[in-house]
Design a protein around this motif. Structure first.
Motif, PDB file in Angstrom:
ATOM      1  N   ASP A 184       0.862  -1.178   0.000  1.00  0.00           N
ATOM      2  CA  ASP A 184       0.000   0.000   0.000  1.00  0.00           C
ATOM      3  C   ASP A 184       0.898   1.227   0.000  1.00  0.00           C
ATOM      4  N   VAL A 185       0.649   2.178   0.867  1.00  0.00           N
ATOM      5  CA  VAL A 185       1.353   3.463   0.838  1.00  0.00           C
ATOM      6  C   VAL A 185       2.862   3.299   0.954  1.00  0.00           C
ATOM      7  N   LEU A 186       3.332   2.509   1.920  1.00  0.00           N
ATOM      8  CA  LEU A 186       4.757   2.442   2.201  1.00  0.00           C
ATOM      9  C   LEU A 186       5.502   1.542   1.227  1.00  0.00           C
ATOM     10  N   LEU A 187       4.965   0.345   1.007  1.00  0.00           N
ATOM     11  CA  LEU A 187       5.673  -0.623   0.175  1.00  0.00           C
ATOM     12  C   LEU A 187       5.286  -0.530  -1.291  1.00  0.00           C
ATOM     13  N   GLY A 188       4.199   0.156  -1.596  1.00  0.00           N
ATOM     14  CA  GLY A 188       3.753   0.276  -2.981  1.00  0.00           C
ATOM     15  C   GLY A 188       4.248   1.515  -3.685  1.00  0.00           C
ATOM     16  N   SER A 189       5.028   2.351  -2.996  1.00  0.00           N
ATOM     17  CA  SER A 189       5.552   3.585  -3.590  1.00  0.00           C
ATOM     18  C   SER A 189       7.039   3.426  -3.874  1.00  0.00           C
ATOM     19  N   PRO A 190       7.554   4.132  -4.887  1.00  0.00           N
ATOM     20  CA  PRO A 190       8.998   4.091  -5.118  1.00  0.00           C
ATOM     21  C   PRO A 190       9.742   4.737  -3.959  1.00  0.00           C
ATOM     22  N   ASP A 416       1.388 -21.122  10.361  1.00  0.00           N
ATOM     23  CA  ASP A 416       0.619 -22.059   9.544  1.00  0.00           C
ATOM     24  C   ASP A 416      -0.181 -21.326   8.474  1.00  0.00           C
ATOM     25  N   VAL A 417       0.523 -20.824   7.473  1.00  0.00           N
ATOM     26  CA  VAL A 417      -0.090 -20.082   6.377  1.00  0.00           C
ATOM     27  C   VAL A 417       0.517 -20.558   5.061  1.00  0.00           C
ATOM     28  N   GLU A 418      -0.207 -20.304   3.974  1.00  0.00           N
ATOM     29  CA  GLU A 418       0.295 -20.667   2.654  1.00  0.00           C
ATOM     30  C   GLU A 418       1.317 -19.658   2.139  1.00  0.00           C
ATOM     31  N   TYR A 419       1.143 -18.383   2.503  1.00  0.00           N
ATOM     32  CA  TYR A 419       1.959 -17.327   1.915  1.00  0.00           C
ATOM     33  C   TYR A 419       2.563 -16.437   3.008  1.00  0.00           C
ATOM     34  N   PRO A 420       3.603 -16.906   3.679  1.00  0.00           N
ATOM     35  CA  PRO A 420       4.243 -16.056   4.685  1.00  0.00           C
ATOM     36  C   PRO A 420       4.936 -14.866   4.036  1.00  0.00           C
ATOM     37  N   GLY A 421       5.006 -13.780   4.749  1.00  0.00           N
ATOM     38  CA  GLY A 421       5.646 -12.576   4.231  1.00  0.00           C
ATOM     39  C   GLY A 421       5.009 -11.344   4.833  1.00  0.00           C
ATOM     40  N   VAL A 422       5.189 -10.211   4.180  1.00  0.00           N
ATOM     41  CA  VAL A 422       4.701  -8.924   4.706  1.00  0.00           C
ATOM     42  C   VAL A 422       3.457  -8.495   3.949  1.00  0.00           C
ATOM     43  N   TYR A 423       2.470  -8.020   4.704  1.00  0.00           N
ATOM     44  CA  TYR A 423       1.198  -7.533   4.175  1.00  0.00           C
ATOM     45  C   TYR A 423       0.958  -6.134   4.732  1.00  0.00           C
ATOM     46  N   GLU A 424       0.636  -5.194   3.875  1.00  0.00           N
ATOM     47  CA  GLU A 424       0.351  -3.816   4.300  1.00  0.00           C
ATOM     48  C   GLU A 424      -1.122  -3.509   4.070  1.00  0.00           C
ATOM     49  N   TYR A 425      -1.803  -3.089   5.120  1.00  0.00           N
ATOM     50  CA  TYR A 425      -3.231  -2.752   5.049  1.00  0.00           C
ATOM     51  C   TYR A 425      -3.468  -1.397   5.710  1.00  0.00           C
TER      52      TYR A 425
END
Length: 611
Positions: A184-190, A416-425
């Motif tokens: 989102d804002v932080l990880l989705g911007s250059p 116990d997840v299929e897609y570990p990693g970072v999520y921004e909401y």
């Protein structure tokens, strides 16, 4: 691999070089110890005495500092020193069995001393920030191995026995990925390379601070203190003659299960440094530090490259962007393994070359922080957000999230997840949405619990998955650990109890003794010797630690115990025996020693009698 030179051969030169690099400054002691050990592999008393003489401290003080930090070795370690990450999610992935197999192949025992020059030594350490790609291993505090399995362990043992240099190990083992599944804002911007800083300069320091206030930005470390208010207090604090205000970035994300700052530093380092420089403009600060956790040594070289480029581009150093008097630069201070240094006053103590013991407050760091100078400490994510506020304005940022929790939040998802990693909401997202997005809602998963905010946060059961992330409901530092129905929540709480007991700085008796008492009770239950009396005493200890400890570590150390007792009591009941009550048994009298943990009486007697 050539034979390792003896410590006595390396130590004098290593000490002289480190002292010269740092000008013999007392406040550089932690960095001096780190640099000497990088050459000598461990720190014998002769080296500690030479360091003490070079900086004007007693050998006892220097040894006391070295003994405080996990990554300083006061006894020999192997030519390769391996530390297995020991968070509960690593154990869920089989790390303990893999570590035992490696030790068997090498003929060593975890945590036991070895002779100087031995091929290897093996131990365990707290979470090293790789919960999305474990089981993980820290090698000599400067390299990491990810996704270990039986085949890699067998090959690793062969390489060590052949004394193959670490640089010649398979490159695939040492690669660290930084997966982002929702930006989102932080990880989705250059990355920001001057635009936010130019906007702040055009606006002026006062107006930029007003924009930060309008944004309602709150600290992303978990406590949620208003960023603009912290900066304003620092700006208003009296400045001693010849001093400067100081900007510190807290990159010591030691909370088990957290790795979102690792991803930000890898993907958005420019934005982090931009936010720090905006803060320096607002405060009139000339000096900045990034306190980088020792486990992230593998990020250091790239971060230094980014800093050097920003200096070349006129974004750091003297006359930033050509503005007279705008002088600000950033140094990176590498930690040495101490969870408590994530607390801002402990971090400042470490920056000053001391043991990371939390300070008594007031005064607060904004008044008297690093070397007595007004200091702000914000974490990596907060500075990223501040940079975007400076570029786009406070009203824009305040329009994201909820009325009392503006902006977005990063979550490090593991377990116990299929897609570990970072999520921004944006703030306000329900737990159920994150579980759905990370692949934890399939029939085979059947999630039973989520640990939000790490062990010091909250453990939620399934009926609470409609709760929302935000300071109004669920504040979080960023960890998001998921446990399906195959997991034993008692063992999860027990693992966290061991973590807190190990990481207690020992300053205050309630935490030092109380966390150890919790561990002993939990271990007793695990061995099948527990009773309802032990459960009662655990509840007493939980209540006591929440109200009597010096800092937040002790106050939150029993959160996993509290929550798992509340939501998953059958996991405890399976381990409880009916108590045998003897004539005249007085429960209050039996619990009195635990209540005395506050220090009014000797708590050691309770450890001997009840342990």
């Amino acid at each position: 691999m050539s034979p390792t030179p003896s410590v006595r051969e390396n130590a004098p030169g290593a000490v002289a070089r480190a002292l010269q690099r740092h000008g013999g400054r007392k406040d550089a002691l932690v960095q001096i110890l780190r640099e000497v050990q990088a050459e000598t592999r461990w720190l014998p008393r002769e080296a500690l005495a030479a360091i003490a003489d070079g900086i004007g401290l007693t050998p006892a003080i220097v040894e006391g500092v070295a003994g405080f930090y996990r990554f300083f070795h006061l006894r020999p370690v192997g030519a390769v020193h391996l530390l297995w990450s020991d968070n509960v999610t690593d154990r869920m992935q089989g790390s303990r069995a893999l570590a035992r197999e490696l030790c068997r192949r090498l003929g060593v025992r975890p945590g036991e001393p070895v002779v100087d020059g031995a091929p290897a030594s093996v131990g365990f350490t707290s979470c090293i920030g790789l919960g999305d790609q474990g089981p993980a291993v820290l090698v000599d505090q400067h390299q990491v191995l990810t996704r270990m399995d039986e085949l890699r362990v067998a090959e690793l043992a062969d390489l060590i026995q052949a004394r193959t240099p670490v640089a010649d190990w398979p490159v695939a083992w040492t690669q660290v990925e930084h997966p982002v599944h929702r930006a989102d804002v932080l990880l989705g911007s250059p990355p920001l390379r001057g635009s936010a800083l130019r906007a702040a300069l055009a606006r002026g320091a006062d107006a930029t601070l007003d924009e930060v206030a309008t944004s309602k930005l709150r600290g992303r470390g978990g406590a949620g203190f208003a960023t603009a208010h912290k900066w304003r207090l620092c700006r208003q604090a009296p400045l001693p003659a010849g001093a400067t205000r100081v900007v510190v970035c807290n990159a010591d994300e030691g909370e088990p299960g957290t790795f979102k700052d690792r991803v930000l530093l890898a993907r958005q380092a420019d934005t982090v440094f931009e936010g720090m420089t905006v803060a320096a403009h607002v405060l009139g600060a000339r000096r900045g530090f990034v306190y980088l956790r020792g486990e992230y040594r593998h990020l250091l070289d790239e971060l230094q490259t980014v800093l050097a480029r920003r200096r070349d581009d006129g974004l750091l150093g003297r006359r930033i962007l050509g503005v007279d008097g705008f002088d600000f630069d950033v140094d990176i201070h590498l930690g040495a393994g101490a969870y408590v240094c994530g607390e801002e006053s402990s971090l400042i103590e470490s920056l000053e070359g001391k043991r990371g013991t939390p300070r008594i407050r007031p005064p607060f760091p904004v008044e008297k922080g690093y070397l007595g100078q007004p200091t702000i400490v914000n974490n990596v994510e907060t500075f990223c957000a501040a940079a975007h506020v400076a570029e786009r304005g406070g009203a824009w940022f305040a329009g994201i999230g909820t009325p009392h929790s503006s902006g977005t939040k990063l979550h490090a998802v593991s377990g116990d997840v299929e897609y570990p990693g970072v999520y921004e909401y944006p703030f306000g997202v329900p737990i159920a949405q994150i579980l759905h997005d990370c692949g934890a809602t399939s029939p085979s998963r059947r999630t039973q619990a989520v640990q939000v905010g790490g062990p010091s946060g909250l453990c939620l059961a399934a009926h609470e998955f409609d709760r929302r992330i935000g300071f109004e409901d669920l504040p979080t530092a960023g960890a998001f650990m998921v446990f399906d129905h195959s997991r034993d929540m008692f063992e999860t709480a027990r693992g966290f109890a061991h973590f807190f007991a190990h990481e207690s700085c020992g300053f205050c008796t309630p935490c030092r003794v109380g966390t150890e008492l919790v561990v002993r009770r939990m271990d007793k239950l695990a061995e099948g010797h527990g009773s309802l009396f032990d459960e009662t005493e655990l509840r007493e200890l939980e209540s006591l630690l929440h109200g009597t400890t010096h800092c937040g570590l002790g106050a939150t150390a029993t959160n996993p115990l509290r929550d798992t007792l509340r939501h998953f009591r059958p996991a405890y009941e399976r381990r409880l025996r009916s108590p045998t009550f003897t004539p005249g048994f007085d429960l209050d009298a039996e619990l009195e020693p635990a209540r005395r943990v506050t220090g009014r009486d000797d708590p050691g007697a309770h450890l001997e009698r009840r342990g």
